[in-house]
Design a protein around this motif. Structure first.
Motif, mmCIF file in Angstrom:
data_model
loop_
_atom_site.group_PDB
_atom_site.id
_atom_site.type_symbol
_atom_site.label_atom_id
_atom_site.label_comp_id
_atom_site.label_asym_id
_atom_site.label_seq_id
_atom_site.Cartn_x
_atom_site.Cartn_y
_atom_site.Cartn_z
ATOM 1 N N ILE A 198 0.846 -1.192 0.000
ATOM 2 C CA ILE A 198 0.000 0.000 0.000
ATOM 3 C C ILE A 198 0.886 1.248 0.000
ATOM 4 O O ILE A 198 2.049 1.215 0.402
ATOM 5 C CB ILE A 198 -0.948 0.028 1.218
ATOM 6 C CG1 ILE A 198 -0.129 0.055 2.521
ATOM 7 C CG2 ILE A 198 -1.918 -1.142 1.200
ATOM 8 C CD1 ILE A 198 -0.968 0.237 3.770
ATOM 9 N N TYR A 199 0.322 2.359 -0.462
ATOM 10 C CA TYR A 199 1.032 3.630 -0.426
ATOM 11 C C TYR A 199 1.108 4.124 1.021
ATOM 12 O O TYR A 199 0.118 4.105 1.756
ATOM 13 C CB TYR A 199 0.334 4.661 -1.303
ATOM 14 C CG TYR A 199 0.443 4.374 -2.774
ATOM 15 C CD1 TYR A 199 1.689 4.304 -3.396
ATOM 16 C CD2 TYR A 199 -0.698 4.173 -3.548
ATOM 17 C CE1 TYR A 199 1.785 4.038 -4.755
ATOM 18 C CE2 TYR A 199 -0.602 3.912 -4.914
ATOM 19 C CZ TYR A 199 0.649 3.842 -5.508
ATOM 20 O OH TYR A 199 0.763 3.582 -6.858
ATOM 21 N N ASN A 200 2.303 4.593 1.423
ATOM 22 C CA ASN A 200 2.497 5.008 2.807
ATOM 23 C C ASN A 200 3.670 5.979 2.903
ATOM 24 O O ASN A 200 4.437 6.148 1.947
ATOM 25 C CB ASN A 200 2.738 3.802 3.726
ATOM 26 C CG ASN A 200 4.029 3.069 3.386
ATOM 27 O OD1 ASN A 200 5.116 3.423 3.869
ATOM 28 N ND2 ASN A 200 3.934 2.060 2.514
ATOM 29 N N GLY A 201 3.823 6.583 4.057
ATOM 30 C CA GLY A 201 4.945 7.485 4.311
ATOM 31 C C GLY A 201 5.311 7.475 5.782
ATOM 32 O O GLY A 201 4.556 6.997 6.633
ATOM 33 N N ARG A 202 6.487 8.022 6.099
ATOM 34 C CA ARG A 202 6.953 8.105 7.487
ATOM 35 C C ARG A 202 7.969 9.232 7.576
ATOM 36 O O ARG A 202 8.578 9.617 6.563
ATOM 37 C CB ARG A 202 7.560 6.796 7.962
ATOM 38 C CG ARG A 202 8.640 6.263 7.052
ATOM 39 C CD ARG A 202 8.496 4.749 6.838
ATOM 40 N NE ARG A 202 9.323 4.310 5.722
ATOM 41 C CZ ARG A 202 8.868 4.227 4.475
ATOM 42 N NH1 ARG A 202 7.630 4.572 4.180
ATOM 43 N NH2 ARG A 202 9.666 3.815 3.509
ATOM 44 N N GLY A 203 8.154 9.740 8.804
ATOM 45 C CA GLY A 203 9.075 10.852 8.960
ATOM 46 C C GLY A 203 9.528 11.020 10.381
ATOM 47 O O GLY A 203 8.907 10.514 11.333
ATOM 48 N N ILE A 204 10.628 11.735 10.538
ATOM 49 C CA ILE A 204 11.171 12.051 11.854
ATOM 50 C C ILE A 204 11.665 13.492 11.826
ATOM 51 O O ILE A 204 12.167 13.977 10.803
ATOM 52 C CB ILE A 204 12.320 11.087 12.233
ATOM 53 C CG1 ILE A 204 12.844 11.402 13.644
ATOM 54 C CG2 ILE A 204 13.447 11.135 11.194
ATOM 55 C CD1 ILE A 204 13.842 10.367 14.163
ATOM 56 N N GLN A 205 11.509 14.181 12.947
ATOM 57 C CA GLN A 205 12.003 15.547 13.089
ATOM 58 C C GLN A 205 12.599 15.709 14.480
ATOM 59 O O GLN A 205 11.974 15.336 15.472
ATOM 60 C CB GLN A 205 10.879 16.563 12.891
ATOM 61 C CG GLN A 205 11.323 18.012 13.075
ATOM 62 C CD GLN A 205 10.184 18.991 12.813
ATOM 63 O OE1 GLN A 205 10.092 19.561 11.751
ATOM 64 N NE2 GLN A 205 9.317 19.176 13.807
ATOM 65 N N LEU A 206 13.828 16.236 14.542
ATOM 66 C CA LEU A 206 14.518 16.478 15.801
ATOM 67 C C LEU A 206 14.948 17.930 15.862
ATOM 68 O O LEU A 206 15.423 18.487 14.867
ATOM 69 C CB LEU A 206 15.747 15.577 15.935
ATOM 70 C CG LEU A 206 15.509 14.069 15.900
ATOM 71 C CD1 LEU A 206 16.837 13.326 15.897
ATOM 72 C CD2 LEU A 206 14.651 13.632 17.087
ATOM 73 N N GLY A 207 14.788 18.554 17.023
ATOM 74 C CA GLY A 207 15.189 19.945 17.181
ATOM 75 C C GLY A 207 15.631 20.242 18.591
ATOM 76 O O GLY A 207 15.235 19.553 19.538
#
Length: 629
Positions: A192-201
């Motif tokens: 299936i179409y999908n996405g993921r992400g990470i953000q650090l600050g």
């Protein structure tokens, strides 16, 4: 919970986007602070004018607004501002063109902390901004020609992204996963179409300095055939104080964006296209005060962009284009306060250089002189007058004056009028591109605009209202046209573009108690464009027919100590495309240092197009976790 959600949706018809530039405050998710736009000073490079004293139609998205909106990129955030036209080829920041009030994407100036990041190769790259969402303090949108403030190429307006200045040490981490739960198309693999992400600050502060650093990485296997993307960003901002009044400011960022470009530029033949874009940005400035009346700010900045377009990613010998663009800018701005007003003065030198496999080696210089004067010496009447004198090494000298007037009727009501002019010089692509169905025109001349606006504002602690009318005339308008679908697209100056528009924005705050608040409102933008064609031939147009006509943005949000819910509704109708309604939903739950986020974009799975023939994603769900220390 269901009762709350039902009541929430019932109020949607009264609602609006939170991009109104108002004095109201919005409760933040991760702290107890609120943002009062009465206290916001719009970021101009010379005169610093508080929002409530502005005599223009300016929209502001605050940090709290950004947290409430179901958006994953700056492009998507801007789509919640009525009058800002976001034409996405790829979602989630892959590629988008931004225009204001019926203009083209080449006519909008993009800045980060007052540093110009618009790309001279093509404004298709102007939104390659190396700033993760968590690093943004607010986004300012100035409507109308802003040449007096920012110089050339701000023909229909300017968008300035202002980043955070840490007041205390913090650490922020965010994770998210998303999917449409739809199976991949044939030829695009299984699953299936999908996405993921990470953000650090993180923010670091000392007695004499503060530092901000953010990084993010988002990836997806797309939402239809050949639309996967990988997008990484890293951003640093530092402020080092010499003393209480003088400081050095540093900014640096880098983004790497790799995406499938199916039908992005040459449909239907570019099904296997791919594009890789890398952008680096650096600036250093000194904010100095020579006396109580006199301040000065010199600045150096540099922007690099590498564009690798592959017409067929499986055959790199077929129409592959490589572009390296360098922009170096030196400027100095100064302000002097007198007993009868404030004087602003500035100088700018900007050099643009491109090495291209398609367009050859190109360079040009641009040199500008600014002067402004602001006064409120007459009771209830404020005036701001100025001009920008520009010399371009290819197009010669031009001067662009402007005037803003505001009259305070009462403590809450204010009338304003403004008029100004501007210029947009053709991009290198306009002038020199060859192949791929597009042929440049080296004989193009700059576009020129004249603009007038009048409006009224109401502002108190519970309600904000702005209503305005504008008229804009662009001569030597550049559009890409062709006689038939079998011919190449070619730009020319033979059009005149006239636009009349009405913008209405309102927001209401309802607080039944201190920890139970509602924000509802409505914003609407109507445009009446008129194209005068000096050429009697019937030509197909690439940009003139894509202008917005009606745009409605509505939202409602409900907040308690731990729970926050928001719904946004967007209606868009263009001159030539089918209109559409898009509904987005977002919910936050806060527990100690954690925030759980649930989002649903395009809730009713509407099929819609913003540009060309590219269908954008249907229903898409996201789940995120945020940890703040």
């Amino acid at each position: 919970m269901m009762k709350i959600f039902t009541s929430f949706c019932a109020l949607l018809c009264l609602a609006q986007s939170p991009s109104w530039g108002q004095s109201l405050s919005t409760t933040a998710i991760d702290d107890t602070l609120t943002t009062h736009l009465n206290e916001v000073t719009v970021t101009e490079n010379r005169l610093r004018i508080p929002f409530t004293e502005q005599n223009r139609n300016i929209d502001i998205l605050t940090k709290e607004d950004i947290k409430q909106l179901p958006a994953h990129s700056i492009n998507e955030l801007l789509s919640y501002i009525a009058g800002v036209d976001v034409r996405q080829r790829g979602p989630w920041g892959a590629q988008a063109d931004i225009s204001i009030d019926g203009g083209t994407f080449e006519q909008t100036m993009i800045l980060v902390n007052g540093v110009k990041v618009s790309d001279p190769q093509t404004a298709h790259h102007s939104m390659n901004i190396p700033v993760p969402l968590g690093a943004i303090e607010r986004i300012e949108v100035i409507r109308g020609p802003a040449a007096r403030i920012y110089g050339i190429n701000s023909l229909t307006g300017a968008i300035n992204i202002v980043t955070r200045v840490p007041e205390k040490q913090f650490f922020d981490a965010q994770l998210n996963a998303s999917s449409s739960f739809k199976n991949k198309e044939e030829g695009d693999g299984k699953g299936i179409y999908n996405g993921r992400g990470i953000q650090l600050g993180a923010g670091l502060t000392t007695d004499r300095s503060n530092h901000l650093i953010y990084g993010s990485y988002d990836t997806s296997n797309g939402y239809r055939y050949n639309t996967p993307f990988h997008n990484g960003k890293i951003f640093y901002q530092g402020k080092i104080r010499n003393d209480l009044q003088n400081s050095w400011n540093l900014m640096a960022g880098y983004t790497h964006n790799d995406f499938g470009a199916n039908a992005y530029y040459a449909p239907p033949h570019d099904r296997e296209a791919r594009e890789i874009v890398q952008t680096a940005l650096f600036s250093i400035d000194f904010d100095g005060h020579l006396s109580d009346r006199w301040s000065i700010k010199p600045r150096l900045s540099y922007r690099y962009n590498h564009d690798d377009y592959r017409y067929d990613q499986h055959n790199l010998d077929l129409y592959r284009n490589l572009h390296h663009t360098h922009v170096a800018t030196a400027e100095i701005n100064t302000t002097y306060r007198t007993d009868v007003g404030t004087i602003g003065f500035g100088l700018e030198a900007r050099n643009e250089f491109m090495i291209s496999s398609n367009m050859g080696n190109r360079k040009r210089g641009n040199y500008g002189v600014y002067a402004e004067y602001k006064t409120a010496i007459i009771n209830r009447l404020a005036a701001n007058i100025g001009a920008y004198l520009n010399y371009n090494s290819k197009f010669g000298w031009q001067i662009y004056p402007g005037l803003d007037l505001g009259y305070t009727l009462t403590n809450h009501w204010r009338l304003y009028v403004n008029t100004g002019s501007g210029e947009r010089v053709p991009s290198f692509t306009d002038l020199y591109t060859t192949g791929g169905g597009n042929i440049g025109n080296p004989e193009l001349t700059p576009e020129k605009a004249w603009y007038a606006e009048s409006g009224i504002k109401f502002n108190d602690q519970r309600w904000f209202l702005n209503a305005s009318y504008f008229y804009r005339k662009i001569t030597d308008f550049i559009d890409w046209t062709r006689p038939s679908a079998e011919e190449n697209w070619e730009p020319s100056n033979f059009l005149q573009n006239q636009v009349q528009g009405i913008n209405i924005a309102s927001k209401l705050k309802i607080a039944s108690e201190e920890e139970n608040k509602w924000y509802i409102g409505l914003s609407y933008n109507f445009l009446k464009p008129k194209i005068i064609n000096a050429n009697s031939n019937n030509l197909l147009s690439k940009y003139a027919i894509e202008s917005l006509k009606h745009q409605l943005v509505a939202s409602a949000s409900w907040h308690t100590t731990h729970l926050s819910m928001s719904v946004a509704q967007r209606f868009v109708e263009r001159i030539s495309y089918k209109n559409y309604f898009i509904t987005d939903f977002k919910a936050h739950y806060r527990w100690e240092k954690y925030v759980i986020k649930l989002e649903a974009n395009n809730l009713f799975d509407i099929t819609y197009i913003e540009t060309s023939t590219i269908p954008l994603p249907g229903r898409w769900f996201s789940l995120g976790l945020n940890y703040a220390l």
